[in-house]
Design an enzyme around this catalytic site. Sequence first.
Site, PDB file in Angstrom:
ATOM      1  N   GLY A   1       0.811  -1.211   0.000  1.00 44.77           N
ATOM      2  CA  GLY A   1       0.000   0.000   0.000  1.00 44.77           C
ATOM      3  C   GLY A   1       0.845   1.263   0.000  1.00 44.77           C
ATOM      4  O   GLY A   1       0.518   2.256  -0.652  1.00 44.77           O
ATOM      5  N   THR A   2       1.960   1.228   0.730  1.00 40.68           N
ATOM      6  CA  THR A   2       2.804   2.422   0.814  1.00 40.68           C
ATOM      7  C   THR A   2       3.340   2.789  -0.568  1.00 40.68           C
ATOM      8  O   THR A   2       3.247   3.953  -0.998  1.00 40.68           O
ATOM      9  CB  THR A   2       3.973   2.164   1.790  1.00 40.68           C
ATOM     10  OG1 THR A   2       3.419   1.911   3.087  1.00 40.68           O
ATOM     11  CG2 THR A   2       4.925   3.347   1.856  1.00 40.68           C
TER      12      THR A   2
ATOM     13  N   ASN B   1      -7.642   4.552   8.813  1.00 48.15           N
ATOM     14  CA  ASN B   1      -7.077   3.389   9.481  1.00 48.15           C
ATOM     15  C   ASN B   1      -7.116   3.471  10.994  1.00 48.15           C
ATOM     16  O   ASN B   1      -6.990   2.463  11.665  1.00 48.15           O
ATOM     17  CB  ASN B   1      -5.633   3.168   9.016  1.00 48.15           C
ATOM     18  CG  ASN B   1      -4.814   4.428   9.043  1.00 48.15           C
ATOM     19  OD1 ASN B   1      -5.175   5.436   8.446  1.00 48.15           O
ATOM     20  ND2 ASN B   1      -3.710   4.404   9.758  1.00 48.15           N
TER      21      ASN B   1
ATOM     22  N   GLN C   1      -7.860   0.396   3.734  1.00 47.64           N
ATOM     23  CA  GLN C   1      -8.671  -0.118   4.852  1.00 47.64           C
ATOM     24  C   GLN C   1     -10.091  -0.444   4.429  1.00 47.64           C
ATOM     25  O   GLN C   1     -10.764  -1.269   5.060  1.00 47.64           O
ATOM     26  CB  GLN C   1      -8.683   0.880   6.019  1.00 47.64           C
ATOM     27  CG  GLN C   1      -7.339   1.061   6.698  1.00 47.64           C
ATOM     28  CD  GLN C   1      -6.876  -0.188   7.454  1.00 47.64           C
ATOM     29  OE1 GLN C   1      -7.641  -1.105   7.735  1.00 47.64           O
ATOM     30  NE2 GLN C   1      -5.594  -0.236   7.762  1.00 47.64           N
TER      31      GLN C   1
ATOM     32  N   SER D   1      -3.797  -2.708  -0.489  1.00 50.02           N
ATOM     33  CA  SER D   1      -2.689  -3.477   0.087  1.00 50.02           C
ATOM     34  C   SER D   1      -3.161  -4.907   0.340  1.00 50.02           C
ATOM     35  O   SER D   1      -4.223  -5.107   0.947  1.00 50.02           O
ATOM     36  CB  SER D   1      -2.252  -2.829   1.398  1.00 50.02           C
ATOM     37  OG  SER D   1      -1.346  -3.664   2.064  1.00 50.02           O
TER      38      SER D   1
ATOM     39  N   HIS E   1      -2.087  -7.295   2.380  1.00 54.16           N
ATOM     40  CA  HIS E   1      -2.076  -7.957   3.691  1.00 54.16           C
ATOM     41  C   HIS E   1      -3.238  -7.560   4.587  1.00 54.16           C
ATOM     42  O   HIS E   1      -3.380  -8.085   5.697  1.00 54.16           O
ATOM     43  CB  HIS E   1      -0.716  -7.790   4.387  1.00 54.16           C
ATOM     44  CG  HIS E   1      -0.396  -6.428   4.912  1.00 54.16           C
ATOM     45  ND1 HIS E   1      -0.492  -6.110   6.237  1.00 54.16           N
ATOM     46  CD2 HIS E   1       0.050  -5.311   4.293  1.00 54.16           C
ATOM     47  CE1 HIS E   1      -0.098  -4.848   6.416  1.00 54.16           C
ATOM     48  NE2 HIS E   1       0.230  -4.344   5.245  1.00 54.16           N
TER      49      HIS E   1
ATOM     50  N   THR F   1      11.410  -6.745 -11.250  1.00 58.24           N
ATOM     51  CA  THR F   1      10.830  -8.051 -11.583  1.00 58.24           C
ATOM     52  C   THR F   1       9.551  -8.254 -10.775  1.00 58.24           C
ATOM     53  O   THR F   1       9.541  -8.062  -9.563  1.00 58.24           O
ATOM     54  CB  THR F   1      11.849  -9.173 -11.279  1.00 58.24           C
ATOM     55  OG1 THR F   1      13.028  -8.899 -12.022  1.00 58.24           O
ATOM     56  CG2 THR F   1      11.299 -10.534 -11.655  1.00 58.24           C
TER      57      THR F   1
ATOM     58  N   CYS G   1       1.645   1.824  12.176  1.00 57.04           N
ATOM     59  CA  CYS G   1       2.847   2.565  11.766  1.00 57.04           C
ATOM     60  C   CYS G   1       3.374   3.436  12.888  1.00 57.04           C
ATOM     61  O   CYS G   1       4.558   3.738  12.944  1.00 57.04           O
ATOM     62  CB  CYS G   1       2.544   3.465  10.575  1.00 57.04           C
ATOM     63  SG  CYS G   1       1.810   2.576   9.251  1.00 57.04           S
TER      64      CYS G   1
HETATM   65  N1  PLP Z   1      -2.806   3.253   3.683  1.00 58.25           N
HETATM   66  C1  PLP Z   1      -3.524   2.907   4.763  1.00 58.25           C
HETATM   67  C2  PLP Z   1      -4.833   3.581   5.023  1.00 58.25           C
HETATM   68  C3  PLP Z   1      -3.063   1.925   5.636  1.00 58.25           C
HETATM   69  O1  PLP Z   1      -3.776   1.607   6.714  1.00 58.25           O
HETATM   70  C4  PLP Z   1      -1.816   1.304   5.356  1.00 58.25           C
HETATM   71  C5  PLP Z   1      -1.266   0.283   6.269  1.00 58.25           C
HETATM   72  O2  PLP Z   1      -1.691   0.099   7.372  1.00 58.25           O
HETATM   73  C6  PLP Z   1      -1.114   1.695   4.211  1.00 58.25           C
HETATM   74  C7  PLP Z   1      -1.633   2.672   3.402  1.00 58.25           C
HETATM   75  C8  PLP Z   1       0.222   1.072   3.868  1.00 58.25           C
HETATM   76  O3  PLP Z   1       0.074  -0.235   3.379  1.00 58.25           O
HETATM   77  P1  PLP Z   1       1.320  -1.259   3.455  1.00 58.25           P
HETATM   78  O4  PLP Z   1       1.393  -1.734   4.866  1.00 58.25           O
HETATM   79  O5  PLP Z   1       0.924  -2.366   2.504  1.00 58.25           O
HETATM   80  O6  PLP Z   1       2.521  -0.539   3.000  1.00 58.25           O
END
Ligand code: PLP
Length: 387
Positions: free
Chosen positions: A69-70, A149, A177, A197, A199, A235, A327
């Site tokens: 997600g990041t 989140n 989320q 994302s 996971h 890749t 985070c």
């Molecule tokens: N955006 C939101 C709203 C999230 O809650 C998160 C992770 O908790 C992310 C982005 C980042 O995702 P990733 O953990 O896959 O980098």
Amino acid sequence: MIYLDAAATTPVRREVLEAMWPYLAGEFGNPSSTHSLGDRAARALAQARSTVADWLGCRASEIAFTSGGTEADNLAVKGIALGAPRGRHVVVSAIEHPAVMSSVEYLERVHGFSVTVLPVDAGGLVSPDDLADALRDDTTLVSVMLANNEIGTVQPIQSLAAVAHDRGVPFHTDAVQAAGWLPLDVGALGVDALTLSGHKLGAPKGIGVAYVRGRLPVEPVLHGGGQERGRRSGTENVAFAVGLARAVTLPPLDSASSVSDAASGVAALRDDFIARVLATVPGAVLTGDPVHRLPSVASFCFPGTSGESVLLQLEERDVVVSSGSACAAGSDDPSPVLLACGYPPAVAQTAVRFTFTHETTAADLAAAADALRASVVAVTSLGSPRP
Ligand code: PLP
């Protein structure tokens, strides 16, 4: 253990692991290789891409797989802002995830953009009128998350995107989320870019998706061999992309109606849990919008305690939660999200977030509410408001 931290991460589902396994071992080819092993990997990747595209209601060519997600947020925000700037102004909400916030700070610091941060109300909602007022002739992107989140607030994305489009400005939403809890159709949402994302959905950590509408130019963040139609070199992680695609075909994620049915069942559990906590835990304050919130999120402050101490007490009672976003875990700073909602720093520091999976039961939540009451009482009577 009662796991109520699904917004931080979820376990990989067995069917997902089984779908991934061949592409980690026997079918290990590089999709760019021209031999048959590479070809089979390329086909699996193409199939995964079209499954995810069907799920989001877009074309396969509009999907880029990322490392999570990041990275997807970085690609959407920096990529669109730098791809064809109408100007050097971007608009975000005050409660975006750090992946979006830090991306716009980078645009400001390195590329001279100016950033307007939209305020939110006490429940975390952004007002379409505030967005309309913030737009300028040089605004090049608006980014507002679909669901938060930390507090679970769900934004009026269709209305916000319509306001941006009235001025010809592309609109990105971070749906990390929301995925799995709200039907996600990019056409119905009216967004030009959306990020996910794996996971949070029963796929592994380390896979994400950036949807960007076909005609929008995107400046890549990662440069190299030109994979993902030049949008994301490197890749491709075939096995994880296959896993993510499998996750979205499993119930209850497999159709918009089963997402909605499952969400309403969990929303009922959430409402009972919130009512029980507010009735039994001394001083509990619900954070986030009481109505427009994810079915899976119940978040509170317990003024006079510390979030971290309540969390430790809960873990002693076998309930695993988080004191805010994963985070920021371990940080003593009050949550910027709660500060933006108007909570004083001393209250914002007492946040505890309960986030549910599709498997969370009424019995889990009844036990968690009892454990929470005992934990808050223990922290208060220990008289240690700070860890
Ligand atoms: N955006 C939101 C709203 C999230 O809650 C998160 C992770 O908790 C992310 C982005 C980042 O995702 P990733 O953990 O896959 O980098």
